[in-house]
Design an enzyme around this catalytic site. Structure first.
Site, PDB file in Angstrom:
ATOM      1  N   ASP A  12       9.913  53.795  28.392  1.00  0.00           N
ATOM      2  CA  ASP A  12      10.185  55.171  28.022  1.00  0.00           C
ATOM      3  C   ASP A  12       9.169  56.031  28.775  1.00  0.00           C
ATOM      4  O   ASP A  12       8.131  55.521  29.227  1.00  0.00           O
ATOM      5  CB  ASP A  12      10.028  55.342  26.516  1.00  0.00           C
ATOM      6  CG  ASP A  12      10.119  56.788  26.082  1.00  0.00           C
ATOM      7  OD1 ASP A  12      11.144  57.426  26.349  1.00  0.00           O
ATOM      8  OD2 ASP A  12       9.143  57.284  25.488  1.00  0.00           O
ATOM      9  N   ASP A  14       8.305  59.956  28.046  1.00  0.00           N
ATOM     10  CA  ASP A  14       7.577  60.969  27.293  1.00  0.00           C
ATOM     11  C   ASP A  14       6.913  60.377  26.054  1.00  0.00           C
ATOM     12  O   ASP A  14       7.572  59.785  25.200  1.00  0.00           O
ATOM     13  CB  ASP A  14       8.535  62.087  26.882  1.00  0.00           C
ATOM     14  CG  ASP A  14       9.212  62.710  28.091  1.00  0.00           C
ATOM     15  OD1 ASP A  14       8.501  63.269  28.932  1.00  0.00           O
ATOM     16  OD2 ASP A  14      10.453  62.614  28.199  1.00  0.00           O
ATOM     17  N   ASP A 171       7.425  54.681  22.406  1.00  0.00           N
ATOM     18  CA  ASP A 171       6.520  55.349  21.468  1.00  0.00           C
ATOM     19  C   ASP A 171       7.234  55.868  20.235  1.00  0.00           C
ATOM     20  O   ASP A 171       6.577  56.300  19.278  1.00  0.00           O
ATOM     21  CB  ASP A 171       5.846  56.552  22.152  1.00  0.00           C
ATOM     22  CG  ASP A 171       6.801  57.719  22.327  1.00  0.00           C
ATOM     23  OD1 ASP A 171       6.565  58.776  21.711  1.00  0.00           O
ATOM     24  OD2 ASP A 171       7.779  57.582  23.058  1.00  0.00           O
TER      25      ASP A 171
END
Length: 231
Positions: A12, A14, A171
């Site tokens: 991922d 961001d 995240d």
């Protein structure tokens, strides 16, 4: 084949590789202010961490009663975001070290993100991560964003990897759910600490409840090496 066998790693972007959430928050705040919604807070922004821009804005239209189209709002938010992203986006140091070590081992790498392709390219080129992460999938390119598995499955396809050989680094809870749905293992590094106990993160093979403060490239590599030696 790399020293880690058939392993491929999908990141991922961001909140995982880069600390771009402050820029996304500010872009969202500016966009909503333009359309008569003042005082958009960080706490309100946190509910959208890990969700694609288009799906976030679709929810905004309902939540805030916006009359503008999704396409118009996406364009405005992306314009604000790119202005901010090009100014400064910080890479988490241990994540950069992790990417560099994996690339050095010859592990196939990809980015699968809810951001637009333009935003992803701006960040990767601006931070120098594009030297290592050349396979990129935006949620705009697939039917459904996270928590659907589409972006991760497309990343695996482009890498020529089987989903069972892929490890996702995430995240956010929707991303962890997407990795699980794709049949991939997950290293979860929660950006929002309060979300570390959510059921989606319980599916992760490696969960670092302390987030980036707990993540180290060496520990992640050790975990991958042990996982790759699975029977």
């Amino acid at each position: 084949m790399s020293a880690l066998g058939t392993l491929a790693v999908v990141f991922d972007l961001d909140g995982t590789l880069v600390d771009s959430e402050p820029n996304y928050f500010e872009a969202g705040r500016r966009t909503l202010a333009e359309y008569g919604v003042p005082d958009f807070s960080w706490a309100e922004h946190e509910r959208y961490v890990g969700i694609s821009t288009r799906e976030t804005i679709t929810d905004w239209r309902s939540r805030y009663g916006l009359s503008a189209t999704v396409d118009e709002l996406v364009a405005v938010k992306n314009r604000h975001y790119l202005e901010l992203a090009r100014t400064k986006t910080d890479v988490f140091p241990q994540m950069r070290a992790f990417v560099e070590r994996l690339a050095g081992e010859g592990v196939p790498l990809a980015v699968a993100s809810g951001s637009s392709a333009e935003a992803i390219d701006a960040i990767l080129s601006g931070t120098g991560l594009d030297a290592y992460l050349r396979t990129v999938v935006s949620a705009d390119e697939v039917p459904h964003g996270k928590p659907a598995p589409d972006v991760f499955l497309e990343a695996a396809r482009r890498l020529g990897a089987q989903p069972a050989d892929c490890v996702v680094v995430e995240d956010a809870a929707p991303g962890a759910a997407a990795a699980h749905a794709a049949g991939m293992r997950c290293i979860a590094v929660p950006y929002v600490a309060a979300q570390a106990e959510t059921p989606e993160f319980a599916t992760a093979g490696l969960l670092l409840r302390g987030g980036q403060a707990e993540f180290t490239a060496l520990a992640a590599l050790d975990w991958l090496a042990a996982w790759d030696r699975r029977p």
